[in-house]
Design an enzyme around this catalytic site. Structure first.
Site, PDB file in Angstrom:
ATOM      1  N   ASP A   1       0.823  -1.014  -0.021  1.00  0.00           N
ATOM      2  CA  ASP A   1       0.018   0.061   0.026  1.00  0.00           C
ATOM      3  C   ASP A   1       0.931   1.222  -0.031  1.00  0.00           C
ATOM      4  O   ASP A   1       1.874   1.110   0.675  1.00  0.00           O
ATOM      5  CB  ASP A   1      -0.841  -0.196   1.381  1.00  0.00           C
ATOM      6  CG  ASP A   1      -1.998   0.960   1.047  1.00  0.00           C
ATOM      7  OD1 ASP A   1      -2.279   1.311  -0.046  1.00  0.00           O
ATOM      8  OD2 ASP A   1      -2.700   1.227   2.045  1.00  0.00           O
TER       9      ASP A   1
ATOM     10  N   ASN B   1     -10.704  -2.794  -6.163  1.00  0.00           N
ATOM     11  CA  ASN B   1      -9.827  -1.717  -6.828  1.00  0.00           C
ATOM     12  C   ASN B   1     -10.662  -1.442  -8.180  1.00  0.00           C
ATOM     13  O   ASN B   1     -10.133  -0.253  -8.675  1.00  0.00           O
ATOM     14  CB  ASN B   1      -8.568  -2.247  -7.125  1.00  0.00           C
ATOM     15  CG  ASN B   1      -7.539  -2.259  -5.726  1.00  0.00           C
ATOM     16  OD1 ASN B   1      -6.755  -2.952  -5.939  1.00  0.00           O
ATOM     17  ND2 ASN B   1      -8.037  -1.203  -4.771  1.00  0.00           N
TER      18      ASN B   1
END
Length: 241
Positions: free
Chosen positions: A19, A67
């Site tokens: 991330d 996503n």
């Protein structure tokens, strides 16, 4: 299944939630895709560090089922990046003795990308130095739902006795059925959540949430987290005597 708690070893399987690529790029005044490209380059360094650290399996979270909610530009850029990464890195991964697998639902992915994924899996199938698993269009809940559906189909057709189903049965239907459960899960960028990643498999994993953004995650940081894992007391519900 968890390892014997009396076996004092380092993590055999490390899973990583990579991330912070977008924030890393934005902090430099660049578009988010610039950060994703930087993050992709970081993967090789971490994979190459694994053998010396005793890490046999590494699983990385590349693209989640959630996503798709990102902008079309970013999603399209990521899919292009995945295709480019496979083409560029295939030989290097093979030469390093890395076996590559992909987990996740491939049905929504572009056919050309899926073909490249299949080719890379076949190309590296004989390798055993490091096992790199890439979670692409992956979600833990989605994986369990798909596994449960396959299990139910086997029950319905008589291939599986429902009375024999226990906690050892479902893992045989998961995307990770040939992999050991992760011992250590690392998340970069300062977020302290697991984001639907390896929900079943990580029941006994140790977690490290660190502030470092993924493009800044070096092999030295990785080595430190692996060493830190060795200092933890893992009892798996038992009491130390």
């Amino acid at each position: 299944m968890p390892k014997d708690p009396d076996t004092p070893t380092g993590p055999r399987h490390v899973a990583i939630i990579m991330d912070g690529n977008g924030r890393w790029a934005q902090a430099r005044g660049r578009p988010r895709l610039f950060g994703h490209h930087a993050g992709a380059r970081r993967v090789r360094e971490i994979v190459e560090a694994c053998p010396d650290l005793g890490v046999k399996y590494v699983t990385i979270f590349a693209f989640s089922t959630e996503n798709w909610k990102r902008t079309q530009v970013e999603v399209a850029g990521l899919m292009s990046l995945f295709r480019r990464y496979i083409k560029k890195e295939a030989k290097a991964l093979h030469d390093e003795g890395v076996r590559v697998r992909f987990i996740g639902d491939r049905l929504r992915l572009d056919g050309k990308l899926v073909a490249l994924m299949d080719e890379l899996e076949e190309y590296t199938a004989g390798n055993d130095r490091v096992h790199l698993t890439i979670a692409l269009n992956y979600g833990g809940r989605d994986e369990v739902a798909r596994a449960t559906k396959r299990l139910a189909q086997d029950v319905a057709t008589g291939r599986l006795d429902p009375e024999s189903v226990d906690e050892e049965t479902l893992p045989k239907y998961l995307d990770t059925c040939v992999l050991p459960d992760p011992d250590l899960v690392i998340r970069t960028s300062g977020e302290a959540r697991i984001s639907n990643f390896l929900l079943w498999q990580s029941a006994y994993a140790e977690y490290e949430f660190i502030d470092t953004l993924w493009p800044d995650f070096t092999d030295e940081i990785f080595a430190g987290l692996v060493r830190n894992y060795g200092s933890r007391e893992r009892r798996f519900g038992a009491v130390k005597t």
